[in-house]
Enzyme design. Structure first.
Site, short mmCIF file in Angstrom:
data_model
loop_
_atom_site.label_atom_id
_atom_site.label_comp_id
_atom_site.label_asym_id
_atom_site.label_seq_id
_atom_site.Cartn_x
_atom_site.Cartn_y
_atom_site.Cartn_z
N HIS A 12 41.93 -2.40 44.78
CA HIS A 12 40.69 -2.88 44.18
C HIS A 12 40.01 -1.74 43.43
O HIS A 12 39.92 -0.63 43.94
CB HIS A 12 39.76 -3.42 45.26
CG HIS A 12 38.45 -3.92 44.73
ND1 HIS A 12 38.34 -5.14 44.09
CD2 HIS A 12 37.23 -3.36 44.69
CE1 HIS A 12 37.08 -5.30 43.70
NE2 HIS A 12 36.39 -4.24 44.05
N ASP A 43 29.50 -14.51 50.41
CA ASP A 43 29.27 -13.38 49.50
C ASP A 43 28.74 -13.87 48.16
O ASP A 43 27.83 -13.27 47.59
CB ASP A 43 30.57 -12.59 49.31
CG ASP A 43 30.42 -11.57 48.18
OD1 ASP A 43 29.59 -10.66 48.34
OD2 ASP A 43 31.09 -11.70 47.15
N ARG A 98 20.89 -11.33 45.81
CA ARG A 98 20.69 -9.88 45.59
C ARG A 98 20.39 -9.58 44.14
O ARG A 98 19.58 -8.72 43.80
CB ARG A 98 21.95 -9.11 46.04
CG ARG A 98 22.13 -9.10 47.55
CD ARG A 98 23.54 -8.65 47.91
NE ARG A 98 23.87 -7.35 47.35
CZ ARG A 98 25.10 -6.93 47.07
NH1 ARG A 98 26.16 -7.69 47.32
NH2 ARG A 98 25.30 -5.74 46.56
N SER A 135 30.33 -6.70 50.67
CA SER A 135 30.67 -7.68 49.65
C SER A 135 32.12 -7.49 49.18
O SER A 135 32.93 -8.43 49.15
CB SER A 135 29.70 -7.53 48.47
OG SER A 135 30.15 -8.22 47.34
N LYS A 153 35.85 -9.89 50.54
CA LYS A 153 36.80 -10.60 49.67
C LYS A 153 38.22 -10.07 49.85
O LYS A 153 39.19 -10.83 49.83
CB LYS A 153 36.34 -10.48 48.22
CG LYS A 153 35.14 -11.38 47.92
CD LYS A 153 34.51 -11.10 46.57
CE LYS A 153 33.66 -9.86 46.61
NZ LYS A 153 32.78 -9.66 45.47
#
Ligand code: URA
Ligand code: CA
Length: 445
Positions: free
Chosen positions: A82, A161, A168, A183, A187
């Site tokens: 990621h 999320d 947020r 967050s 995922k």
């Protein structure tokens, strides 16, 4: 316990129990806790922070709030990668084929672009015919057959999320490290991988503008990984200038192809070999990155990684010919060149401004449901430290709409700063955080 009592507890700097966090998220998803109470909770977390147990509890509560992917029918260690997002960050499209060619399964779910950072799914959709929404069964089958599949995230992946992020976004609580870390990790965990490699970007083109915050985010995510038994390595990398030389969907696919053809060298290729080598270490394929980097370099030079990309494109309904002929990708009608005005050295390239300029052209989404233009974007012909001459081309802007071109051109003067002296190079990788601690590398890639 009532929601307000949990808010009071966090407001006063106390720690929430795992059970309390799970219940708060569960009730929020069911609509039993209203947005205004969640907003207050986010603000309390923003100011008081969370300890590692709380962050892990929040992560798991969100990871289990919707669909979770079971990758166990794929044999071997499944590693996800990621990036926290940057400009001209086309790493997934290069790293995926590289590690798959090395025999490590790469089963990835990716997102779409938002704002000035690109999304892998939009990029892939610029390949004619390419399907990003295939079902779970086919996804697993494809990875078992060719080691490689990249698909869009299921709509019901970590819905808590999604709901929380929307709150947020409008309450000034996005930039809280425990909230960002949970967050991202929720995922990744719902995505089913056994181990994670995170590329945490820092610099003007990244979410984390300074290195200390980037290290803190990296450390928080590695700790979550440790707590939930998914080994995680985070690399902190430089996003003070665009990583590659293309911003825009089909332009970035083209750059990935040229890189896998061995034609484009530079920081994007170097970082891909480096990240890929870490994935091979996590997968127990090699003992260290000094063994992994040359191995991947050979797979790149031999064309084996490009072949993997072609196999994936064909398997997902796309035209695999693009790996030989990138003119099959969508092309913008107009090209506008921006030139150097006077001789000198480039000492600053504003990655964020370039990302915004590309977004204005239509390459990115200003809002979640903005429509994007896959063919437009910007090619960058120079990088920081380069010596340049008046008249030389800095950028080529690929556009379809003259009004949008004018909008993008208004931003371009801020992108480059020039010096009349030689500019010192900056490292591409600052360091890494693993379960064994934080290392700052003196590595010039
Ligand atoms: N990316 C995410 O997925 N979540 C955040 O909170 C910030 C960046
Ligand atoms: Ca990305």
């Amino acid at each position: 316990m009532r929601a307000v009592d949990m808010i009071l507890k966090k407001r006063d700097g106390e720690f929430l129990q795992e059970k309390e966090i799970h219940r708060f998220i569960e009730y929020y998803i069911k609509g039993m806790i209203p947005d205004y109470q969640m907003s207050a909770m986010c603000m309390a977390i923003y100011f008081k922070g969370m300890n590692s147990k709380e962050v892990s509890s929040l992560t798991m509560a969100m990871a289990n709030s919707g669909d979770t992917v079971d990758l166990s029918p794929i044999s071997g260690i499944k590693i996800d990668k990621h990036s926290t997002g940057g400009v001209a960050d086309t790493t997934t499209l290069i790293v995926g084929p590289l590690v798959a060619a090395a025999g490590v399964p790469f089963a990835k779910m990716s997102g779409r672009s938002l704002g000035y950072t690109g999304g892998t799914i939009d990029k892939l959709e610029s390949i004619p015919g390419f399907q990003t929404s295939i079902n779970q069964e086919q996804f697993i089958k494809q990875v078992n057959e060719i080691n490689l599949a990249i698909i869009g995230q299921s709509k019901n992946l970590a819905p808590a999320d999604k709901k929380l992020y929307a709150i947020r976004d409008v309450t000034g609580t996005v930039s809280s490290i425990p909230l960002i870390a949970s967050s991202i990790m929720s995922k990744k965990i719902a995505g089913g991988a056994n181990k994670l490699l995170l590329d945490v970007k820092t610099g003007n083109g990244a979410f984390m503008k300074n290195k200390e915050d980037a290290y803190e985010l990296a450390k928080t995510m590695v700790t979550i990984g440790q707590e939930v038994n998914k080994e995680t390595i985070a690399i902190v990398t430089n996003m003070d200038q665009p990583l590659g030389t293309a911003v825009g969907n089909s332009l970035e696919v083209e750059e990935a192809i040229l890189t896998l053809q061995g034609k484009t060298k530079g920081p994007l290729r170097e970082l891909c070999l480096y990240l890929g080598a870490h994935m091979l270490v996590l997968a127990d394929k090699v003992k260290d990155i000094d063994e992994g980097i040359p191995l991947l370099n050979n797979l790149l030079e031999s064309g084996a990684a490009l072949k993997k990309l072609e196999e994936m494109i064909n398997a997902q309904g796309g035209n695999g010919e693009v790996v030989k002929n990138t003119s099959l990708l969508p092309q913008a009608v107009g090209k506008h060149q921006v030139k150097v005005r006077q001789d000198g050295y480039i000492n600053f390239v504003d990655a964020e401004a370039l990302g915004f300029a590309a977004m204005i052209l239509g390459a990115g989404r200003e809002y979640k449901d903005s429509k994007i233009d896959l063919s437009v974007g910007i090619k960058i012909h120079v990088k920081r430290e380069d010596k340049v001459k008046a008249g030389q081309t800095l950028l080529t802007i690929h556009y379809n709409d003259k009004v949008k071109l004018e909008g993008a051109l208004k931003i371009i003067p801020k992108v480059f700063q020039f010096a009349n002296y030689e500019v010192e190079p900056e490292p591409l990788v600052y360091g890494m955080v693993s379960q064994r601690g934080r290392f700052t590398l003196n590595l010039k890639l």
